[in-house]
Design a protein around this motif. Structure first.
Motif, PDB file in Angstrom:
ATOM      1  N   LEU A 148       0.845  -1.195   0.000  1.00 24.42           N
ATOM      2  CA  LEU A 148       0.000   0.000   0.000  1.00 24.42           C
ATOM      3  C   LEU A 148       0.886   1.252   0.000  1.00 24.42           C
ATOM      4  CD1 LEU A 148      -2.405  -1.339   2.731  1.00 24.42           C
ATOM      5  CD2 LEU A 148      -3.084  -0.926   0.380  1.00 24.42           C
ATOM      6  N   GLY A 149       0.360   2.348  -0.519  1.00 23.89           N
ATOM      7  CA  GLY A 149       1.148   3.583  -0.612  1.00 23.89           C
ATOM      8  C   GLY A 149       1.352   4.256   0.735  1.00 23.89           C
ATOM      9  N   VAL A 150       2.213   5.276   0.742  1.00 23.75           N
ATOM     10  CA  VAL A 150       2.504   5.993   1.995  1.00 23.75           C
ATOM     11  C   VAL A 150       2.202   7.476   1.820  1.00 23.75           C
ATOM     12  CG1 VAL A 150       4.319   6.585   3.638  1.00 23.75           C
ATOM     13  CG2 VAL A 150       4.328   4.342   2.563  1.00 23.75           C
ATOM     14  N   THR A 151       1.448   8.036   2.747  1.00 23.95           N
ATOM     15  CA  THR A 151       1.204   9.481   2.740  1.00 23.95           C
ATOM     16  C   THR A 151       2.018  10.102   3.865  1.00 23.95           C
ATOM     17  OG1 THR A 151      -1.075   8.877   2.263  1.00 23.95           O
ATOM     18  CG2 THR A 151      -0.632  11.207   2.649  1.00 23.95           C
TER      19      THR A 151
ATOM     20  N   PRO B 100       2.772  16.001   8.314  1.00 18.90           N
ATOM     21  CA  PRO B 100       3.641  17.152   8.648  1.00 18.90           C
ATOM     22  C   PRO B 100       4.661  16.893   9.765  1.00 18.90           C
ATOM     23  CG  PRO B 100       1.385  17.880   8.356  1.00 18.90           C
ATOM     24  CD  PRO B 100       1.349  16.382   8.302  1.00 18.90           C
ATOM     25  N   PRO B 101       4.299  16.214  10.878  1.00 16.96           N
ATOM     26  CA  PRO B 101       5.313  16.046  11.929  1.00 16.96           C
ATOM     27  C   PRO B 101       6.565  15.313  11.457  1.00 16.96           C
ATOM     28  CG  PRO B 101       3.138  15.476  12.754  1.00 16.96           C
ATOM     29  CD  PRO B 101       2.988  15.649  11.287  1.00 16.96           C
ATOM     30  N   VAL B 102       6.407  14.376  10.525  1.00 16.43           N
ATOM     31  CA  VAL B 102       7.572  13.640  10.006  1.00 16.43           C
ATOM     32  C   VAL B 102       8.300  14.511   8.983  1.00 16.43           C
ATOM     33  CG1 VAL B 102       8.317  11.555   8.802  1.00 16.43           C
ATOM     34  CG2 VAL B 102       6.412  11.440  10.413  1.00 16.43           C
ATOM     35  N   GLN B 103       7.526  15.193   8.142  1.00 19.90           N
ATOM     36  CA  GLN B 103       8.122  16.056   7.108  1.00 19.90           C
ATOM     37  C   GLN B 103       9.021  17.114   7.757  1.00 19.90           C
ATOM     38  OE1 GLN B 103       7.144  15.988   3.488  1.00 19.90           O
ATOM     39  NE2 GLN B 103       9.074  17.102   3.465  1.00 19.90           N
ATOM     40  N   GLN B 104       8.570  17.637   8.926  1.00 19.90           N
ATOM     41  CA  GLN B 104       9.347  18.681   9.603  1.00 19.90           C
ATOM     42  C   GLN B 104      10.725  18.173  10.034  1.00 19.90           C
ATOM     43  OE1 GLN B 104       5.169  20.222  11.066  1.00 19.90           O
ATOM     44  NE2 GLN B 104       6.593  20.123  12.748  1.00 19.90           N
ATOM     45  N   VAL B 105      10.781  16.936  10.522  1.00 21.85           N
ATOM     46  CA  VAL B 105      12.071  16.380  10.935  1.00 21.85           C
ATOM     47  C   VAL B 105      12.961  16.200   9.711  1.00 21.85           C
ATOM     48  CG1 VAL B 105      13.236  14.474  12.101  1.00 21.85           C
ATOM     49  CG2 VAL B 105      10.954  15.152  12.845  1.00 21.85           C
ATOM     50  N   PHE B 106      12.363  15.662   8.646  1.00 19.16           N
ATOM     51  CA  PHE B 106      13.121  15.430   7.412  1.00 19.16           C
ATOM     52  C   PHE B 106      13.677  16.751   6.879  1.00 19.16           C
ATOM     53  CE2 PHE B 106      13.545  15.100   2.841  1.00 19.16           C
ATOM     54  CZ  PHE B 106      14.223  13.911   2.689  1.00 19.16           C
ATOM     55  N   ASP B 107      12.821  17.771   6.849  1.00 17.81           N
ATOM     56  CA  ASP B 107      13.244  19.071   6.306  1.00 17.81           C
ATOM     57  C   ASP B 107      14.390  19.675   7.106  1.00 17.81           C
ATOM     58  OD1 ASP B 107      11.341  18.816   4.402  1.00 17.81           O
ATOM     59  OD2 ASP B 107       9.890  20.194   5.322  1.00 17.81           O
ATOM     60  N   ARG B 108      14.347  19.472   8.411  1.00 12.50           N
ATOM     61  CA  ARG B 108      15.404  20.056   9.265  1.00 12.50           C
ATOM     62  C   ARG B 108      16.762  19.445   8.925  1.00 12.50           C
ATOM     63  NH1 ARG B 108      18.612  22.451  11.079  1.00 12.50           N
ATOM     64  NH2 ARG B 108      18.983  23.356  13.137  1.00 12.50           N
ATOM     65  N   ILE B 109      16.781  18.141   8.676  1.00 15.16           N
ATOM     66  CA  ILE B 109      18.055  17.509   8.299  1.00 15.16           C
ATOM     67  C   ILE B 109      18.408  17.910   6.869  1.00 15.16           C
ATOM     68  CG2 ILE B 109      19.229  15.295   7.887  1.00 15.16           C
ATOM     69  CD1 ILE B 109      17.683  14.126  10.194  1.00 15.16           C
TER      70      ILE B 109
ATOM     71  N   SER C 160       7.634   4.558   8.239  1.00 17.09           N
ATOM     72  CA  SER C 160       7.398   4.293   6.804  1.00 17.09           C
ATOM     73  C   SER C 160       7.386   5.610   6.030  1.00 17.09           C
ATOM     74  CB  SER C 160       6.080   3.534   6.610  1.00 17.09           C
ATOM     75  OG  SER C 160       4.986   4.380   6.868  1.00 17.09           O
ATOM     76  N   GLU C 161       6.880   6.664   6.663  1.00 13.76           N
ATOM     77  CA  GLU C 161       6.874   7.971   5.996  1.00 13.76           C
ATOM     78  C   GLU C 161       8.307   8.464   5.783  1.00 13.76           C
ATOM     79  OE1 GLU C 161       4.320  10.739   8.091  1.00 13.76           O
ATOM     80  OE2 GLU C 161       2.831   9.184   8.398  1.00 13.76           O
ATOM     81  N   TYR C 162       9.146   8.233   6.785  1.00 14.18           N
ATOM     82  CA  TYR C 162      10.536   8.684   6.647  1.00 14.18           C
ATOM     83  C   TYR C 162      11.251   7.885   5.558  1.00 14.18           C
ATOM     84  CZ  TYR C 162      14.235  11.659   8.350  1.00 14.18           C
ATOM     85  OH  TYR C 162      15.175  12.659   8.440  1.00 14.18           O
ATOM     86  N   GLU C 163      10.958   6.585   5.520  1.00 16.98           N
ATOM     87  CA  GLU C 163      11.538   5.754   4.451  1.00 16.98           C
ATOM     88  C   GLU C 163      11.139   6.293   3.082  1.00 16.98           C
ATOM     89  OE1 GLU C 163      11.755   1.366   6.647  1.00 16.98           O
ATOM     90  OE2 GLU C 163      10.085   1.833   5.307  1.00 16.98           O
ATOM     91  N   GLU C 164       9.872   6.665   2.973  1.00 14.57           N
ATOM     92  CA  GLU C 164       9.345   7.185   1.708  1.00 14.57           C
ATOM     93  C   GLU C 164      10.070   8.484   1.328  1.00 14.57           C
ATOM     94  OE1 GLU C 164       7.241   5.970  -0.376  1.00 14.57           O
ATOM     95  OE2 GLU C 164       6.840   7.741  -1.623  1.00 14.57           O
ATOM     96  N   LEU C 165      10.230   9.377   2.309  1.00 12.96           N
ATOM     97  CA  LEU C 165      10.867  10.665   2.035  1.00 12.96           C
ATOM     98  C   LEU C 165      12.312  10.487   1.576  1.00 12.96           C
ATOM     99  CD1 LEU C 165       9.472  12.779   5.009  1.00 12.96           C
ATOM    100  CD2 LEU C 165       9.177  13.299   2.592  1.00 12.96           C
ATOM    101  N   VAL C 166      13.023   9.584   2.267  1.00 10.61           N
ATOM    102  CA  VAL C 166      14.430   9.370   1.909  1.00 10.61           C
ATOM    103  C   VAL C 166      14.509   8.817   0.490  1.00 10.61           C
ATOM    104  CG1 VAL C 166      16.519   8.041   2.462  1.00 10.61           C
ATOM    105  CG2 VAL C 166      15.201   9.078   4.296  1.00 10.61           C
ATOM    106  N   GLU C 167      13.635   7.880   0.166  1.00  6.61           N
ATOM    107  CA  GLU C 167      13.692   7.275  -1.175  1.00  6.61           C
ATOM    108  C   GLU C 167      13.299   8.285  -2.253  1.00  6.61           C
ATOM    109  OE1 GLU C 167      12.634   3.089  -1.464  1.00  6.61           O
ATOM    110  OE2 GLU C 167      11.626   3.575  -3.348  1.00  6.61           O
TER     111      GLU C 167
END
Lengths: 284, 212, 440
Positions: free
Chosen positions: A33-36, A39-48, A229-236
């Motif tokens: 299944l897909g991953v959406t 914002p709380p995860v996106q914020q951590v990703f964006d900071r790095i 899973s969201e973080y995995e998606e963002l990194v990929e």
């Protein structure tokens, strides 16, 4: 006892059996299944993401084997992200029961799959007892808390750690936390030393960190397998070189999806039986 | 004196960190507070011995009395002795040839899976507890049920398939109603804890010395 | 001294700092207050400790005088300005004299140097008597300030800021003027917290004194606490034991202390009715305190012979191993009543659901918000947050403790009013009001 009553008080072992089958099926036959991204995860990703090569991040492995299935995947993703970004990672643990083993295992995995060398891209400082006391002391001097790394190499002799004296020298601290440790990172380290703190935690604990996030005491929360899973998606999405690397949290989301559906089914079923039995009682 | 000294120690130990929070005095902070932190670690470590003695005593008594489940007491004592021996005399981590020392092996292949198993039991227990608890008994319980369903659907990929807005609604529930309720309880609990601490600080309540 | 600056505008020799012989208002206040604190500690019975306290006068005498500190550095020690970045070094306000703060204007830096907001600045420092600059940290241009902690008091420090240009070449600013970090008497940014603490302390002590005078204080009904006698009665009738679980954190946690208070009450009831009680512990310190509490209760009820140390025992410090062991006790011994009171984490549902499955009456209480839903779902009675802390007052009806609960309620009322007023003021756009409550 009517049939509806019997179903209303169904033996819990039958529910357990459904949950077990619901967890087993997606493991045998993954759904994908897909991953959406939230914002709380996106914020951590964006900071790095906004860091520059050579910047440093402190990652506290404040969890034990019991939380591994939820927190290991997010640790892997964050470490990969830092590696791709060229950000230095200083790992440590303040959790007594297996935290240091979690740190060793995750960093070893990073070294194995991406060739990140100990002392170059990352350093594992090991474990320190006392939790709050080392948190406070690291605000002044990290070497006083961890005189050596986990391999016994003196802090001053590790080239990667040069200039990394206290929290001032780090862009942010991430606590992958169980128990009360995540709250201490927020209440002690963020509040007293001003360093950005992000929290990765189990799904059960995630709701309490939303209050801290809204108060801007933590810059983001990665909650449970969903957050991982969201973080995995963002990194990929951002780093093509991450394609092909394991995505255990994304795979785990299949299991979580089906088990959630099983629980929802039982809740609705229970309510149906409840309404039926109540109707019968009222009719009587 | 037997009563006064512990009370006096408790008062000093509780007042000094409060003073240090407001007054940045090096003497109080370095000489006193840091020393208190160190003492706490030392006392807790020695208290562990007290705990171990209690654990051994209780299980030996159980075996002697042939109390219900006494067989488990034998397992506890044997595994405790084995792990202690491995930890103290058997080395830790990896050997030069890459094999694991017994302590690390037991940790990785016995302790870790057992821990994960215990935590994963939560999924089963959550299912059975939800089945019992979420009933449309009244308006409040129905609201609770709706909230739970939104979160459960919104936190899985299926939520997006149902409607792209479902995850956003779940996030909204987490961000606002959840946070509002959490803050209400946190503020109340923090004040309760502060009031409790004041009672301990002034010696009205002394649960630490057997006086409730 | 707070607010004193040593501003470097790329002009060697420009100096500003404490005036020689000016002790500052903080020091003037500090001396008598320190004496008062000394007397206070001595009165508390710490005469021995107080003797070690270095008097303020002695410390002041040991510190270098301002004229020594701010004498110009010898010629040639400050390199020519290379990076045209204007920054200032100021004494960090409200600290213990162990840090200095560097400040710059991000907009100005971005305009003058043409760098991005996230460009990294590096900081280096040396003591006046040293020759080599040591790297001490990094910050973003947008941060606007950098605090250098862990400095020695009485030593003058000099700073410079570095920035890598597009070619990766590190350019440094001119060195700043030397500045000595000053110890401050009070953390002024925590004034709001001090007011709240004093208010709390004042109201709690005030109501305690009022209670002493015999003023009747009302406390609302708490169902979970009323049910304790019912639970003990049920266990007595059934001839089964009571299991009391005081959470999984040590006695430094207020929730554990509150739980131990309730344990004392439960133990009195079990001593009175001859009911079996078992208290499995995850923490040895809690176990020691629980033993004392239960022993005391049995003594007060006149049944010391019924007390047995094995009733309160230690299991393990591991959360899930503890949960497994307690679940085992529940399944084997099928207790009639289970108390889950204190600080809990993920094991809360493992314990309460097993307790539910063995048919025990369960009374839970915690201030852990994430665990409350589990207890509500699986237990018969749940005490939410502050109800747990109010238990000792409710059960003992001790006017002194009741007074403290009343004081706590008044503080809560003050906070509620502050929230409402705050929402109105911030919504109306009144500037500065929110800052009164800023994080500390």
């Amino acid at each position: 006892m009517s049939w509806a009553d019997r179903l209303l008080f169904v033996d819990r072992r039958i529910i357990f059996l459904f949950v077990f089958v619901g967890a087993l099926v997606p493991i045998i036959a993954p759904i994908g299944l897909g991953v959406t991204v939230s914002p709380p995860v996106q914020q951590v990703f964006d900071r790095i993401e906004e860091m520059q090569p050579g910047d440093a991040v402190m990652i506290a492995f404040d969890y034990g084997p019991s939380d591994g299935p939820e927190l290991d995947p997010m640790a892997n993703s964050i470490l990969r992200h830092c590696h791709f970004r060229g950000v230095k990672v200083v790992g440590l643990s303040l959790f007594p029961l297996g935290g240091v083993d979690m740190a060793i295992a995750r960093m070893r995995q990073l070294a194995d799959e991406l060739g990140a060398a100990d002392g170059v891209g990352w350093v594992n400082l090991g474990y320190k007892d006392g939790a709050q006391a080392p948190m406070k002391a690291m605000g002044e001097n990290i070497a006083s808390v961890f005189p050596t790394d986990a391999n016994g190499v003196p802090y001053e002799e590790i080239a990667m750690l040069e200039g990394l004296r206290n929290y001032n020298n780090f862009e942010m601290a991430i606590s992958l936390a169980t128990s009360i440790l995540g709250e201490w990172w927020i209440n002690l380290v963020n509040a007293q030393f001003g360093i950005d703190v992000a929290i990765g935690t189990t799904a059960v604990s995630a709701p309490k960190y939303y209050a801290y996030m809204e108060a801007k005491q933590t810059l983001g929360v990665i909650g449970g397998m969903k957050g991982a899973s969201e973080y995995e998606e963002l990194v990929e999405r951002h780093y093509p070189q991450a394609k092909g690397l394991s995505r255990t949290a994304t795979m785990g989301m299949d299991v979580q999806s089906i088990v959630h559906l099983v629980i929802i089914f039982f809740i609705l079923f229970g309510n149906l039986m409840f309404i039926v039995t109540r109707g019968k009682k009222e009719a009587k | 004196m037997k009563r006064q000294i512990p009370i006096m120690l408790a008062i000093i130990a509780s007042v000094c960190p409060v003073i240090a929070f407001f007054f940045p005095d090096r003497w109080i902070n370095e000489w006193f507070n840091q020393r208190l932190d160190a003492w706490m670690v030392i006392i807790a470590s020695f208290a562990l011995l007290l705990g171990i003695v209690s654990m051994i005593q209780v299980n030996i008594h159980k075996i002697r009395r042939r109390a219900r489940g006494w067989g488990f007491s034998i397992i506890i004592l044997v595994t405790f002795t084995l792990m202690a021996a491995f930890g103290l005399f058997g080395g830790q981590g990896e050997r030069a040839d890459g094999s694991l020392y017994p302590f690390t092996w037991m940790f990785q292949f016995v302790f870790s899976p057992l821990q994960a198993t215990m935590f994963s039991l939560l999924a089963f227990y959550v299912a059975s507890a939800s089945y019992r608890a979420f009933r449309v008994r009244n308006v409040e319980a129905t609201l609770l049920l709706i909230g739970a369903l939104i979160i459960m659907v919104g936190r899985i990929p299926l939520g997006t398939l149902i409607h792209p807005l479902v995850p956003d609604i779940a996030e909204w529930v987490m961000k606002f109603p959840n946070t509002a309720a959490q803050r209400g309880i946190i503020i109340g609990a923090a004040l309760g804890a502060a009031s409790m601490s004041v009672r301990v600080m002034v010696g009205i309540e002394r649960p630490y010395m057997g006086k409730s | 001294m707070p607010g004193q600056r040593s501003r470097n505008a790329g002009v060697p020799g420009s100096r500003r700092g404490s005036l020689p012989g000016d002790p500052g208002w903080g020091t003037l206040l500090w001396r008598p207050l320190r004496l008062v604190a000394l007397v206070y500690l001595a009165l508390l019975g710490t005469g021995g400790l107080a003797g070690v306290w270095v008097p303020a006068a002695a410390q002041d005498a040991a510190a270098p005088v301002a004229s020594e500190v701010f004498s110009p550095a010898p010629e040639g020690h400050i390199p020519p300005p290379e990076l045209p970045l204007d920054f200032s070094v100021v004494d960090t306000p409200s600290d213990d004299g162990s840090s200095l703060t560097l400040r710059w204007d991000p907009d100005q830096v971005m305009q003058t140097l043409g760098v991005a907001t996230i460009a990294a600045l590096t900081f280096a420092r040396r003591a006046v008597e040293e020759t080599e600059f040591l790297p001490v940290g990094r910050a973003r241009v947008r941060d606007g300030e950098f605090r250098d902690a862990g400095l020695e008091s009485g030593v003058a420090y000099i700073y410079r800021i570095g920035l890598e240009d597009e070619d990766g070449l590190l350019r440094n600013t001119a060195a700043s003027a030397p500045l000595v970090p000053q110890a401050n008497f009070f953390r002024t940014h925590r004034t709001n917290a001090l007011i709240l603490v004093l208010l709390m302390f004042g109201l709690v002590v005030g109501f305690i004194l009022a209670a002493r005078k015999g003023i009747d204080l009302f406390i609302r009904r708490i169902a979970g606490l009323d049910a304790i006698a019912e639970a003990v009665g049920r266990a007595t009738e059934m001839g089964r034991k009571i299991l009391y679980i005081p959470g999984i954190i040590s006695v430094n946690e207020p929730q554990t202390l509150a739980s131990l208070g309730i344990l004392g009450y439960v133990a009195k009831l079990t001593a009175r009715y001859g009911t079996k009680l078992e208290v499995p512990n995850i923490d040895p310190l809690t176990m020691a305190a629980a033993r004392e509490i239960v022993k005391q209760s049995y003594l007060e009820e006149g049944t010391p012979e019924a007390f047995n140390e094995d009733m309160i025992h230690y299991i393990t410090q591991d959360q899930f191993a503890y949960a497994a062991a307690v679940n085992g006790i529940m399944v084997r011994d099928r207790p009639a009543a289970i108390f889950l009171l204190g600080w809990f984490a993920a094991e809360s549902l493992l314990l309460s659901e097993t307790g539910q499955s063995v048919g025990a009456i369960q009374i839970a209480g915690t201030a852990q918000v994430t665990q409350l839903p589990f207890f509500v779902a699986a237990c018969d009675y749940t005490m939410l947050g502050e109800e747990l802390f109010a238990a000792s007052a409710y059960l003992s009806k001790d006017p002194l403790i009741l007074g403290s609960i009343k004081g706590q309620d008044m503080v809560k009322a003050v906070i509620l009013v502050a929230i409402v007023v705050g929402v109105i003021m911030v919504s109306a756009g009144v500037p500065g009001f929110a800052d009164l409550f800023s994080a500390l």
